[in-house]
Enzyme design. Structure first.
Site, PDB file in Angstrom:
ATOM      1  CB  CYS A   1      -0.910  -0.005   1.223  1.00 17.21           C
ATOM      2  SG  CYS A   1      -1.797   1.539   1.489  1.00 17.21           S
TER       3      CYS A   1
ATOM      4  CB  CYS B   1       1.470   0.877   4.371  1.00 16.17           C
ATOM      5  SG  CYS B   1      -0.233   0.433   4.785  1.00 16.17           S
TER       6      CYS B   1
END
Length: 233
Positions: A89, A92
């Protein structure tokens, strides 16, 4: 009777009815969108007890993985630990890079930086490592994401804050992929050594809800390293 029912033959009657239905649908959609952007329907995170975190089984990432108790990460010098929602992600990866920017100051304090992931697929962890400057371990049972797992699915894509986070990370040059489970929300912990306990517990409330870096450093400065009996002499 025929005269009384003649309004049904009036095209304007049906137009008004369809307009009313359409307006009602728009109103319901607007209300749903408004409610989705409040915290009313977000799962309230359950605070983790120190004993709960200490007893979590983690694995090293090499082929011949070693299993150990999580408390080994912080029992002497404390630790900053990121529970990664999904390594691929881009949000992230952005937070991992932000935490890694603290590494020089954490090193000065003698506080290590770690991350845990909930699955090890393809090259996801390897591709995540350029963004994260600490060791990464596997939490197969997803304990760091509990005690009560919280998920965000479709609601995440109608929240204004999430789209702002998307734009922020994209503008920062971060990119990613869609591999792996990404709905179970993560967080960041600052752990004190021994029984000093949990000094900071940040639970991601929506996609891209990053921890405050100043708060991380403030918590890290409170860490009191454990001194062994031989060192005291």
């Amino acid at each position: 009777m025929v005269a009384e029912m003649s309004f049904l033959q009036d095209p304007s009657f049906f137009s008004m009815g369809m307009w009313s239905i359409g307006a009602g649908a728009v109103g319901v959609a607007a209300l749903a969108l408004l409610l989705a952007n409040t915290d009313m329907f977000l799962a309230t995170p359950q605070k983790a007890a120190l004993e709960y975190l200490e007893d979590i089984d983690l694995k090293t990432m090499e082929k011949d993985a070693v299993t150990f108790k999580a408390k080994a990460l912080w029992e002497k010098n404390g630790a900053v630990i990121m529970a990664v929602r999904r390594p691929g992600c881009f949000l992230c990866r952005e937070e991992a890079a932000d935490l890694s920017s603290l590494k020089p100051r954490l090193d000065e304090l003698g506080v290590p930086l770690y991350a845990v992931v909930k699955e090890h697929i393809k090259n996801e962890v390897k591709d995540f490592q350029p963004y994260f400057k600490g060791e990464i371990f596997l939490d197969e049972k997803k304990k760091f994401y509990g005690p009560q797992e919280r998920k965000m699915v479709f609601m995440g894509f109608v929240r204004l804050g999430v789209w702002q986070n998307f734009f922020r990370a994209w503008k920062g040059g971060f990119s990613g992929n869609l591999d792996g489970e990404g709905f179970i929300l993560g967080g960041v912990f600052v752990m004190g050594p021994g029984k000093q306990g949990i000094l900071l517990e940040h639970r991601e409330k929506e996609f891209g809800d990053k921890v405050n870096l100043t708060s991380v450093l403030e918590a890290a400065r409170k860490i009191r390293p454990q001194t062994s009996a031989s060192e005291k002499q």
